[in-house]
Design an enzyme around this catalytic site. Structure first.
Site, PDB file in Angstrom:
ATOM      1  N   LYS A  89      78.271  68.266  25.950  1.00 15.99           N
ATOM      2  CA  LYS A  89      79.984  68.232  26.535  1.00 15.99           C
ATOM      3  C   LYS A  89      81.068  69.871  25.585  1.00 15.99           C
ATOM      4  O   LYS A  89      79.978  69.934  24.803  1.00 15.99           O
ATOM      5  CB  LYS A  89      80.873  67.028  25.599  1.00 15.99           C
ATOM      6  CG  LYS A  89      82.627  66.972  25.382  1.00 15.99           C
ATOM      7  CD  LYS A  89      82.809  66.132  27.081  1.00 15.99           C
ATOM      8  CE  LYS A  89      84.447  66.810  26.363  1.00 15.99           C
ATOM      9  NZ  LYS A  89      84.733  67.898  27.453  1.00 15.99           N
ATOM     10  N   GLN A 110      78.053  72.751  18.683  1.00 18.85           N
ATOM     11  CA  GLN A 110      79.631  71.624  19.035  1.00 18.85           C
ATOM     12  C   GLN A 110      78.377  71.098  18.782  1.00 18.85           C
ATOM     13  O   GLN A 110      78.460  69.026  19.024  1.00 18.85           O
ATOM     14  CB  GLN A 110      79.244  72.190  20.652  1.00 18.85           C
ATOM     15  CG  GLN A 110      80.056  71.193  21.398  1.00 18.85           C
ATOM     16  CD  GLN A 110      81.398  71.387  21.423  1.00 18.85           C
ATOM     17  OE1 GLN A 110      81.992  72.634  21.111  1.00 18.85           O
ATOM     18  NE2 GLN A 110      82.592  70.301  20.814  1.00 18.85           N
ATOM     19  N   LYS A 113      79.060  68.877  16.007  1.00 20.15           N
ATOM     20  CA  LYS A 113      80.635  68.476  15.447  1.00 20.15           C
ATOM     21  C   LYS A 113      80.708  67.076  16.726  1.00 20.15           C
ATOM     22  O   LYS A 113      81.277  65.846  15.774  1.00 20.15           O
ATOM     23  CB  LYS A 113      81.672  69.484  16.376  1.00 20.15           C
ATOM     24  CG  LYS A 113      82.767  68.633  16.161  1.00 20.15           C
ATOM     25  CD  LYS A 113      83.667  70.220  17.388  1.00 20.15           C
ATOM     26  CE  LYS A 113      83.738  71.275  17.263  1.00 20.15           C
ATOM     27  NZ  LYS A 113      84.323  72.209  18.013  1.00 20.15           N
ATOM     28  N   LYS A 125      78.012  74.365  25.762  1.00 15.95           N
ATOM     29  CA  LYS A 125      79.467  75.121  26.033  1.00 15.95           C
ATOM     30  C   LYS A 125      79.152  76.621  26.894  1.00 15.95           C
ATOM     31  O   LYS A 125      78.564  76.700  27.236  1.00 15.95           O
ATOM     32  CB  LYS A 125      79.244  76.204  24.841  1.00 15.95           C
ATOM     33  CG  LYS A 125      80.955  76.680  23.868  1.00 15.95           C
ATOM     34  CD  LYS A 125      81.922  76.114  23.652  1.00 15.95           C
ATOM     35  CE  LYS A 125      83.210  76.154  23.707  1.00 15.95           C
ATOM     36  NZ  LYS A 125      83.942  75.911  23.211  1.00 15.95           N
ATOM     37  N   GLY A 164      88.556  72.963  28.086  1.00 13.73           N
ATOM     38  CA  GLY A 164      89.160  74.288  27.889  1.00 13.73           C
ATOM     39  C   GLY A 164      88.947  74.782  26.695  1.00 13.73           C
ATOM     40  O   GLY A 164      88.513  74.387  26.108  1.00 13.73           O
ATOM     41  N   ASP A 165      89.221  76.053  25.681  1.00 13.46           N
ATOM     42  CA  ASP A 165      88.631  76.605  24.821  1.00 13.46           C
ATOM     43  C   ASP A 165      89.562  78.048  25.171  1.00 13.46           C
ATOM     44  O   ASP A 165      90.994  77.787  25.714  1.00 13.46           O
ATOM     45  CB  ASP A 165      87.053  77.062  24.095  1.00 13.46           C
ATOM     46  CG  ASP A 165      87.516  77.736  23.369  1.00 13.46           C
ATOM     47  OD1 ASP A 165      86.748  76.971  22.424  1.00 13.46           O
ATOM     48  OD2 ASP A 165      86.801  79.028  23.494  1.00 13.46           O
ATOM     49  N   THR A 208      93.549  68.535  18.648  1.00 18.78           N
ATOM     50  CA  THR A 208      92.635  69.944  18.177  1.00 18.78           C
ATOM     51  C   THR A 208      93.506  70.231  16.744  1.00 18.78           C
ATOM     52  O   THR A 208      93.369  69.769  15.766  1.00 18.78           O
ATOM     53  CB  THR A 208      92.300  70.380  18.314  1.00 18.78           C
ATOM     54  OG1 THR A 208      92.116  70.400  19.742  1.00 18.78           O
ATOM     55  CG2 THR A 208      91.546  71.818  18.001  1.00 18.78           C
ATOM     56  N   ASN A 239      96.963  77.316  21.933  1.00 17.10           N
ATOM     57  CA  ASN A 239      96.945  75.400  21.968  1.00 17.10           C
ATOM     58  C   ASN A 239      97.358  75.271  20.630  1.00 17.10           C
ATOM     59  O   ASN A 239      97.713  74.400  19.730  1.00 17.10           O
ATOM     60  CB  ASN A 239      95.943  74.725  22.341  1.00 17.10           C
ATOM     61  CG  ASN A 239      95.570  73.123  22.485  1.00 17.10           C
ATOM     62  OD1 ASN A 239      94.976  72.858  21.957  1.00 17.10           O
ATOM     63  ND2 ASN A 239      96.542  72.685  23.194  1.00 17.10           N
ATOM     64  N   SER A 382      88.638  64.193  23.790  1.00 20.98           N
ATOM     65  CA  SER A 382      88.038  64.822  25.356  1.00 20.98           C
ATOM     66  C   SER A 382      87.108  63.785  25.873  1.00 20.98           C
ATOM     67  O   SER A 382      87.095  62.844  26.966  1.00 20.98           O
ATOM     68  CB  SER A 382      87.621  65.994  25.067  1.00 20.98           C
ATOM     69  OG  SER A 382      87.739  67.146  25.140  1.00 20.98           O
TER      70      SER A 382
HETATM   71  P1  NDP Z   1      94.085  79.627  22.723  1.00 24.77           P
HETATM   72  O1  NDP Z   1      93.590  81.044  24.043  1.00 24.77           O
HETATM   73  O2  NDP Z   1      95.223  79.243  23.516  1.00 24.77           O
HETATM   74  O3  NDP Z   1      94.896  80.485  21.791  1.00 24.77           O
HETATM   75  C1  NDP Z   1      94.122  81.432  21.192  1.00 24.77           C
HETATM   76  C2  NDP Z   1      94.878  82.297  19.919  1.00 24.77           C
HETATM   77  O4  NDP Z   1      94.359  82.946  18.983  1.00 24.77           O
HETATM   78  C3  NDP Z   1      96.051  83.233  20.995  1.00 24.77           C
HETATM   79  O5  NDP Z   1      96.991  83.423  19.395  1.00 24.77           O
HETATM   80  C4  NDP Z   1      95.314  84.285  20.535  1.00 24.77           C
HETATM   81  O6  NDP Z   1      96.261  85.319  20.732  1.00 24.77           O
HETATM   82  C5  NDP Z   1      94.571  84.284  19.232  1.00 24.77           C
HETATM   83  N1  NDP Z   1      93.633  85.591  19.447  1.00 24.77           N
HETATM   84  C6  NDP Z   1      92.072  84.799  20.629  1.00 24.77           C
HETATM   85  N2  NDP Z   1      91.343  85.724  20.020  1.00 24.77           N
HETATM   86  C7  NDP Z   1      91.336  86.745  18.835  1.00 24.77           C
HETATM   87  C8  NDP Z   1      91.433  87.686  18.056  1.00 24.77           C
HETATM   88  N3  NDP Z   1      90.137  88.234  18.339  1.00 24.77           N
HETATM   89  N4  NDP Z   1      91.671  88.353  17.691  1.00 24.77           N
HETATM   90  C9  NDP Z   1      93.345  87.348  17.206  1.00 24.77           C
HETATM   91  N5  NDP Z   1      93.460  86.954  17.874  1.00 24.77           N
HETATM   92  C10 NDP Z   1      93.158  86.627  18.487  1.00 24.77           C
HETATM   93  O7  NDP Z   1      93.181  78.883  22.248  1.00 24.77           O
HETATM   94  P2  NDP Z   1      92.716  78.130  21.392  1.00 24.77           P
HETATM   95  O8  NDP Z   1      93.908  77.723  20.712  1.00 24.77           O
HETATM   96  O9  NDP Z   1      92.470  76.562  22.304  1.00 24.77           O
HETATM   97  O10 NDP Z   1      91.547  78.263  20.288  1.00 24.77           O
HETATM   98  C11 NDP Z   1      91.614  78.912  19.206  1.00 24.77           C
HETATM   99  C12 NDP Z   1      90.510  78.392  18.536  1.00 24.77           C
HETATM  100  O11 NDP Z   1      89.981  76.919  18.144  1.00 24.77           O
HETATM  101  C13 NDP Z   1      89.207  79.344  19.285  1.00 24.77           C
HETATM  102  O12 NDP Z   1      88.354  79.318  17.734  1.00 24.77           O
HETATM  103  C14 NDP Z   1      88.633  77.594  19.616  1.00 24.77           C
HETATM  104  O13 NDP Z   1      87.098  77.669  20.006  1.00 24.77           O
HETATM  105  C15 NDP Z   1      89.167  76.439  18.288  1.00 24.77           C
HETATM  106  N6  NDP Z   1      88.883  75.307  19.031  1.00 24.77           N
HETATM  107  C16 NDP Z   1      89.672  75.000  20.067  1.00 24.77           C
HETATM  108  C17 NDP Z   1      90.067  73.344  20.756  1.00 24.77           C
HETATM  109  C18 NDP Z   1      90.709  73.418  21.134  1.00 24.77           C
HETATM  110  O14 NDP Z   1      90.968  72.000  21.845  1.00 24.77           O
HETATM  111  N7  NDP Z   1      91.293  73.880  22.673  1.00 24.77           N
HETATM  112  C19 NDP Z   1      88.933  72.683  20.126  1.00 24.77           C
HETATM  113  C20 NDP Z   1      88.193  72.820  19.233  1.00 24.77           C
HETATM  114  C21 NDP Z   1      88.230  73.974  18.496  1.00 24.77           C
HETATM  115  P3  NDP Z   1      97.344  86.593  22.243  1.00 24.77           P
HETATM  116  O15 NDP Z   1      97.774  85.018  22.351  1.00 24.77           O
HETATM  117  O16 NDP Z   1      96.953  87.232  22.352  1.00 24.77           O
HETATM  118  O17 NDP Z   1      95.711  86.117  23.496  1.00 24.77           O
END
Ligand code: NDP
Length: 450
Positions: A89, A110, A113, A125, A164-165, A208, A239, A382
């Protein structure tokens, strides 16, 4: 610690140039030392060498046709890391920075976690170096369908359940689910993060971010404190960041920053959540547009950040929520946060703080919730989606949210009790790694050499 250096040296030979992967392995193995010294069975069964190696890695070509009729090609990945305690997962990430080192670090994290959640889920992943930015809906759909044309043969509701991620939300999950169904004829819970009208779970979108805030609340409560009235800084605008900000407001805190890949917003009066959602969830716009609506807010582009630093962490706060991406909080950023009086860090993102930054937080003795504990609310919910799909039920938002709160409390308790067992009660990195590892390693021993 020769076993750490030996393992990393072997990985550098067998899996060259996967820097983030080595970083994640080193962090976990370093904190396992007290357990490995105390109980020889893990060495006897060679668990370390086995657990760092994925059970299976699938790397595939994803050809698709853009709106101009040109053929494009991306690389697809699914790493099925460990299934000792349940089906693989973990999410799918679509971002141009994706390569095997990123997917492997995420998959490795993961495992622990998912184990920490207390639920029966293994670690996996996947993703692609596809960049969804600037693509039309039709291009996204064609890419997702092509990605699923290969992935479908490796996944299933009791074998591997992606979610998703970064870059993968409800729209992408929808296109992939549609193609999976078309190829297999099965309507089953093979992906999570589905939309509500076709099998999704209420509160999964929020889980999250909400979970990272619940985790902070647990850490602070254990010290007789709370989030109420605290100024908070948040990185990211996706997100995780959006629902972190939402929950912070609900608990009486004031989030004053957010950021994207181009810059950051500091709004002293508190981030305008409705506007942030409009800009990011509806328009997919740059945060620069925020200041057109709020002239008092300050936008700083990445080009103006202090050298080697992320400017989000310069804003004085009591609590910080890194919620964008890996290695976004450096040692220098940690110094600034601590000097400004920050007493709580809860990581919504995966591995956002560098090892030197983590060292500073642990040394300072502040509340520090590492990503594998603090952001586990997403994967846990999830699993609740899988449970609802399997029993053909849909629970209310309040039911799911109550379970999420219970799960986050359980994760905090497991990590802190394990940390105390090994004589370092406030070190949740140690507690989370040992608690997560022990359950998986014991299951691997029980199941023999497979
Ligand atoms: P999203 O794609 O929804 O959002 C990511 C955000 O981070 C965006 O604002 C993006 O900017 C910014 N971003 C991405 N890459 C970079 C970078 N290299 N430098 C600066 N800003 C960056 O992703 P999530 O919110 O889902 O995920 C965010 C983090 O949380 C990740 O590390 C993910 O692995 C982790 N996570 C997510 C989960 C989930 O359920 N979604 C679960 C557990 C962990 P822009 O808008 O310009 O693209």
């Amino acid at each position: 610690m020769p076993y750490v250096a030996d393992t990393i040296a072997k990985l550098k030979r067998s899996s060259p140039a996967e820097l983030e992967f080595y970083q994640a392995v080193e962090e976990v193995l370093t904190s396992l030392r007290p357990l490995l010294d105390k109980d020889q069975k893990y060495k006897k069964h060679n668990i370390i060498e086995r657990i760092v190696e994925p059970e299976r890695q699938i790397i595939f070509r994803v050809p698709w046709i853009d709106d101009k009729g040109h053929v494009q090609v991306n690389k697809g990945y699914r790493i099925e890391y460990n299934s000792a305690i349940g089906p693989y997962k973990g999410g799918l990430r679509f971002h141009p920075s994706v390569y095997s080192g990123i997917i492997k670090f995420l998959g490795f994290e993961q495992i622990f976690k998912n184990s920490l959640t207390g639920l029966a889920i293994g670690g996996g992943k996947g993703g692609s170096d596809f960049d969804p930015k600037g693509k039309s809906d039709n291009e996204i759909m064609r890419f997702c369908q092509s990605f699923m044309n290969e992935l479908y043969r490796h996944i299933g509701p009791t074998t591997d359940v992606p979610a998703g991620d970064i870059g993968v939300g409800g729209r992408e999950i929808g296109y992939m689910f549609g193609q999976y169904k078309r190829l297999t004829g099965n309507y089953d819970g093979v992906l999570t993060g589905k939309k509500l009208n076709w099998g999704g779970s209420l509160a999964r979108t929020e889980a999250t971010g909400y979970g990272a805030v619940y985790f902070a609340q647990n850490m602070l409560q254990a010290r007789g404190d709370s989030l109420e009235g605290k100024t908070c800084v948040v990185s990211g605008a996706g997100n995780v960041a959006i629902y972190t900000i939402q929950k912070l407001y609900q608990l009486g805190a004031k989030p004053v920053t957010c950021s994207d890949s181009r810059g950051m917003i500091y709004d002293e009066r508190g981030i305008d959540l409705a506007l942030l959602k409009q800009l990011k969830e509806v328009e997919g716009a740059s945060l620069e547009k925020y200041v057109e609506h709020h002239h008092d807010a300050v936008y700083t582009p990445v080009s103006a950040y202090p050298a080697g630093r992320n400017h989000v962490w310069s804003v004085p706060c009591q609590a910080a929520f890194p919620s964008a991406t890996q290695n976004e909080l450096s040692e220098a950023d940690a110094d600034v946060l601590l000097n400004n009086g920050c007493i709580c860090i809860s990581e919504g993102a995966n591995m956002p703080s560098t090892p030197a930054a983590v060292e500073k937080f642990l040394k300072a003795g502040i509340c520090y919730g590492p990503g594998k504990a603090a952001n586990a609310g997403g994967v846990a919910t999830s699993q609740l989606e899988m449970a609802q799909n399997a029993s053909m039920q849909q629970w209310t938002f309040e039911e799911v949210d109550a379970k999420l709160q219970g799960i986050m409390h359980g994760i905090f308790t497991r990590a802190s009790e394990t940390a105390a067992e090994f004589g370092q009660p406030t070190n949740l990195v140690l507690g989370a790694n040992i608690a997560g590892f022990r359950k998986v390693a014991d299951a691997m021993i029980d199941q023999g050499v497979v």
